[in-house]
Design an enzyme around this catalytic site. Structure first.
Site, PDB file in Angstrom:
ATOM      1  N   GLU A 293       0.818  -1.217   0.000  1.00  0.00           N
ATOM      2  CA  GLU A 293       0.000   0.000   0.000  1.00  0.00           C
ATOM      3  C   GLU A 293       0.845   1.258   0.000  1.00  0.00           C
ATOM      4  O   GLU A 293       1.945   1.282   0.570  1.00  0.00           O
ATOM      5  CB  GLU A 293      -0.850   0.037   1.275  1.00  0.00           C
ATOM      6  CG  GLU A 293      -1.732  -1.160   1.413  1.00  0.00           C
ATOM      7  CD  GLU A 293      -2.537  -1.139   2.702  1.00  0.00           C
ATOM      8  OE1 GLU A 293      -3.309  -2.064   2.898  1.00  0.00           O
ATOM      9  OE2 GLU A 293      -2.368  -0.208   3.500  1.00  0.00           O
TER      10      GLU A 293
ATOM     11  N   CYS B 196       3.208   8.308   1.471  1.00  0.00           N
ATOM     12  CA  CYS B 196       3.586   7.273   2.451  1.00  0.00           C
ATOM     13  C   CYS B 196       3.751   5.958   1.698  1.00  0.00           C
ATOM     14  O   CYS B 196       2.845   5.528   0.990  1.00  0.00           O
ATOM     15  CB  CYS B 196       2.455   7.197   3.473  1.00  0.00           C
ATOM     16  SG  CYS B 196       2.653   5.866   4.645  1.00  0.00           S
TER      17      CYS B 196
ATOM     18  N   CYS C 176       5.026  -7.570   7.659  1.00  0.00           N
ATOM     19  CA  CYS C 176       6.050  -7.132   8.614  1.00  0.00           C
ATOM     20  C   CYS C 176       6.184  -8.195   9.685  1.00  0.00           C
ATOM     21  O   CYS C 176       5.186  -8.771  10.121  1.00  0.00           O
ATOM     22  CB  CYS C 176       5.646  -5.801   9.254  1.00  0.00           C
ATOM     23  SG  CYS C 176       6.890  -5.166  10.400  1.00  0.00           S
TER      24      CYS C 176
ATOM     25  N   CYS D 107       3.562  -5.845  15.856  1.00  0.00           N
ATOM     26  CA  CYS D 107       2.934  -4.941  16.827  1.00  0.00           C
ATOM     27  C   CYS D 107       1.431  -5.245  16.866  1.00  0.00           C
ATOM     28  O   CYS D 107       0.787  -5.298  15.815  1.00  0.00           O
ATOM     29  CB  CYS D 107       3.171  -3.483  16.443  1.00  0.00           C
ATOM     30  SG  CYS D 107       4.919  -3.097  16.237  1.00  0.00           S
TER      31      CYS D 107
ATOM     32  N   CYS E 119      -1.298  -3.041  14.967  1.00  0.00           N
ATOM     33  CA  CYS E 119      -1.039  -2.704  13.565  1.00  0.00           C
ATOM     34  C   CYS E 119      -1.553  -3.810  12.650  1.00  0.00           C
ATOM     35  O   CYS E 119      -1.238  -4.984  12.858  1.00  0.00           O
ATOM     36  CB  CYS E 119       0.466  -2.499  13.391  1.00  0.00           C
ATOM     37  SG  CYS E 119       0.989  -2.452  11.670  1.00  0.00           S
TER      38      CYS E 119
ATOM     39  N   CYS F 150      -1.715   1.739   8.425  1.00  0.00           N
ATOM     40  CA  CYS F 150      -0.867   0.598   8.137  1.00  0.00           C
ATOM     41  C   CYS F 150      -1.570  -0.731   7.825  1.00  0.00           C
ATOM     42  O   CYS F 150      -2.039  -1.424   8.712  1.00  0.00           O
ATOM     43  CB  CYS F 150      -0.042   0.419   9.415  1.00  0.00           C
ATOM     44  SG  CYS F 150       1.653   0.066   9.172  1.00  0.00           S
TER      45      CYS F 150
HETATM   46  N1  SAH Z   1       7.494  -0.293  10.699  1.00  0.00           N
HETATM   47  C1  SAH Z   1       7.788   1.090  10.822  1.00  0.00           C
HETATM   48  C2  SAH Z   1       7.165   1.939   9.732  1.00  0.00           C
HETATM   49  C3  SAH Z   1       5.785   1.568   9.281  1.00  0.00           C
HETATM   50  S1  SAH Z   1       4.498   1.782  10.493  1.00  0.00           S
HETATM   51  C4  SAH Z   1       7.412   1.600  12.175  1.00  0.00           C
HETATM   52  O1  SAH Z   1       6.734   0.879  12.922  1.00  0.00           O
HETATM   53  O2  SAH Z   1       7.808   2.718  12.496  1.00  0.00           O
HETATM   54  C5  SAH Z   1       4.329   3.564  10.477  1.00  0.00           C
HETATM   55  C6  SAH Z   1       3.694   4.142  11.730  1.00  0.00           C
HETATM   56  O3  SAH Z   1       2.287   3.810  11.790  1.00  0.00           O
HETATM   57  C7  SAH Z   1       4.326   3.620  13.011  1.00  0.00           C
HETATM   58  O4  SAH Z   1       4.598   4.675  13.899  1.00  0.00           O
HETATM   59  C8  SAH Z   1       3.243   2.708  13.522  1.00  0.00           C
HETATM   60  O5  SAH Z   1       3.354   2.480  14.883  1.00  0.00           O
HETATM   61  C9  SAH Z   1       1.971   3.432  13.105  1.00  0.00           C
HETATM   62  N2  SAH Z   1       0.767   2.606  13.162  1.00  0.00           N
HETATM   63  C10 SAH Z   1       0.640   1.307  12.854  1.00  0.00           C
HETATM   64  N3  SAH Z   1      -0.630   0.881  13.045  1.00  0.00           N
HETATM   65  C11 SAH Z   1      -1.333   1.945  13.478  1.00  0.00           C
HETATM   66  C12 SAH Z   1      -2.694   2.148  13.859  1.00  0.00           C
HETATM   67  N4  SAH Z   1      -3.580   1.147  13.830  1.00  0.00           N
HETATM   68  N5  SAH Z   1      -3.063   3.377  14.263  1.00  0.00           N
HETATM   69  C13 SAH Z   1      -2.164   4.399  14.296  1.00  0.00           C
HETATM   70  N6  SAH Z   1      -0.863   4.270  13.944  1.00  0.00           N
HETATM   71  C14 SAH Z   1      -0.443   3.054  13.552  1.00  0.00           C
HETATM   72 FE1  SF4 Z   2       5.690  -3.551  11.526  1.00  0.00          FE
HETATM   73 FE2  SF4 Z   2       3.339  -2.374  11.899  1.00  0.00          FE
HETATM   74 FE3  SF4 Z   2       5.039  -2.636  13.958  1.00  0.00          FE
HETATM   75 FE4  SF4 Z   2       5.615  -0.897  11.942  1.00  0.00          FE
HETATM   76  S1  SF4 Z   2       3.891  -0.790  13.387  1.00  0.00           S
HETATM   77  S2  SF4 Z   2       7.005  -2.396  12.922  1.00  0.00           S
HETATM   78  S3  SF4 Z   2       4.724  -2.026  10.196  1.00  0.00           S
HETATM   79  S4  SF4 Z   2       4.052  -4.333  12.827  1.00  0.00           S
END
Ligand code: SAH
Ligand code: SF4
Length: 384
Positions: free
Chosen positions: A100, A119, A126, A130, A133, A354
């Site tokens: 995406e 973005c 990944c 997390c 996410c 994400c």
């Molecule tokens: N993996 C990297 C970059 C991609 S995620 C990282 O984690 O930094 C980019 C950002 O989106 C990160 O700060 C992540 O924590 C945030 N993010 C992921 N899922 C989200 C959600 N459901 N709501 C808000 N922010 C989210």
């Molecule tokens: Fe991976 Fe999502 Fe965590 Fe970023 S926020 S490191 S994309 S699992």
């Protein structure tokens, strides 16, 4: 295709290096200047296929199309929201993987120029996992190639978006905040940054590019040496290891003090401000205690805290912190002398967080998805 000096599938023009292309052209008896002509032409905003390079002889255009892919992206499904100011693409790659990217445009008050942020994804899926996410929940699929990263940007540089004009106007950013952990794919991400920088291609300045990481310490140290002009964002999300171990599981490998130390090395060597990202989850990481902990972590070096209200994933047990809770958290940070902003939740109506749109489309073809959206009339859809 017969005479290509490369193994495997056809390379894409977005990632081929100039000497390889020059050798291929030379083998066909083409003059040396053609390599620059082909690369520059492929990055022109009006060009969407080799056939559009009308300044090249027709047989050469055909040969290029047989030897190279014009794009690493096979198909894109684009949804617009916010009156066309936000648009999200699900890109289908040649092996069927989906990734995406998102375009966000903001009007800048008092100025004619817009601010534009693109973005992009660095991996299909990944492995960091997390729990808040959508990408993390779906697991890791594979690394993206440099061309697959650059081609996401190229989509937004072509009609009808033509974001390169915004880049020339200066208010322009590319952020690695789509799917994937960029520093778990550092070699290819770094190469994609060099391709984006290349004046013969898109010529996007490194200072307009941000790499966001969950805290891959060796990758942050490599950025200091290899990409010192690129901005660094660290996804902190918690001020204590007990909580961060749950929210950002890579913390068990590189705990908070190691990540902050790496951020300080980056900022010390580059003299640049590091952005600390903090997703606000109601009742979990938005307590006064976490805010005070965050003040301690962010104080005394060049930082900027960016609070992101959680965009709950489908079936999530968590919700985002309400505005009043965010205001209290901000007040504690400001009282502690920390620079803080709250990110606006653009693109919510198109599930821009994400990996969420990808999850929703899972198992359906992009064509099917387009048709469903059109009949539902939920958002205007343009085939890309
Ligand atoms: N993996 C990297 C970059 C991609 S995620 C990282 O984690 O930094 C980019 C950002 O989106 C990160 O700060 C992540 O924590 C945030 N993010 C992921 N899922 C989200 C959600 N459901 N709501 C808000 N922010 C989210
Ligand atoms: Fe991976 Fe999502 Fe965590 Fe970023 S926020 S490191 S994309 S699992």
């Amino acid at each position: 295709m017969t005479d290509l000096p490369l193994a495997g599938s056809r390379p894409a023009i977005s990632e081929i290096d100039l000497p390889t292309l020059a050798a291929w052209l030379d083998a066909r008896g083409e003059p040396a200047y053609r390599a620059d002509q082909v690369v520059a032409g492929a990055h022109r905003p009006d060009v969407t296929a080799f056939a559009d390079l009308t300044d090249l002889p027709a047989p050469l255009r055909t040969a290029l199309a047989e030897a190279f892919r014009f794009s690493t992206i096979a198909d894109s499904h684009v949804i617009r929201a916010d009156g066309g100011q936000t648009a999200k693409a699900v890109h289908e790659l040649h092996d069927g993987q989906r990734i995406e990217s998102v375009l966000m445009r903001y009007a800048t008050r008092g100025a004619s120029a817009e601010r534009t942020t693109i973005c992009i994804s660095s991996q299909a899926g990944c492995a960091v996992n997390c729990p808040f996410c959508a990408t993390g929940q779906a697991g890791f699929e594979r690394q993206l190639t440099p061309g697959e990263i650059v081609d996401q940007v190229l989509l937004w540089h072509r009609p009808p978006w033509q974001a390169l004009g915004d880049a020339k106007a200066g208010h322009y950013n590319i952020v690695f905040m789509g799917m994937g952990e960029p520093l778990n794919n550092a070699d290819r991400v770094f190469e994609s940054v060099r391709l984006l920088n290349d004046p013969a291609r898109l010529g996007i300045g490194a200072r307009h590019i941000t790499v966001s990481t969950s805290g891959v310490v060796p990758g942050i140290d490599r950025m200091v040496d290899e990409l010192p002009q690129v901005n660094l964002a660290i996804s902190l999300h918690a001020a204590t290891d007990a909580l961060r171990d749950e929210l950002v599981p890579i913390n068990r490998k590189w705990p908070i003090h190691e990540v902050i130390a790496a951020g300080r090395r980056f900022s010390g060597r580059t003299r640049r401000r590091v952005s600390l990202e903090y997703v606000m989850i109601d009742g979990l990481n938005d307590t006064d205690e976490q805010a005070r902990g965050l003040v301690e972590l962010a104080r005394g070096w060049r930082t900027h805290v960016n609070l992101i209200p959680l965009n709950p994933t489908p079936g999530s047990r968590w919700s985002g912190t309400p505005a009043a809770g965010i205001a209290l958290f901000v007040a504690i940070l400001r009282a502690g002398g920390i620079t803080v902003t709250v990110r606006d939740t653009r693109g919510r109506e198109i599930e821009a967080a994400c990996g969420q749109l990808h999850a929703q489309l899972s198992g359906r073809s992009l064509r099917e998805a387009r048709e469903t959206r059109e009949t539902r009339g939920a958002a205007s859809v343009v085939p890309a």
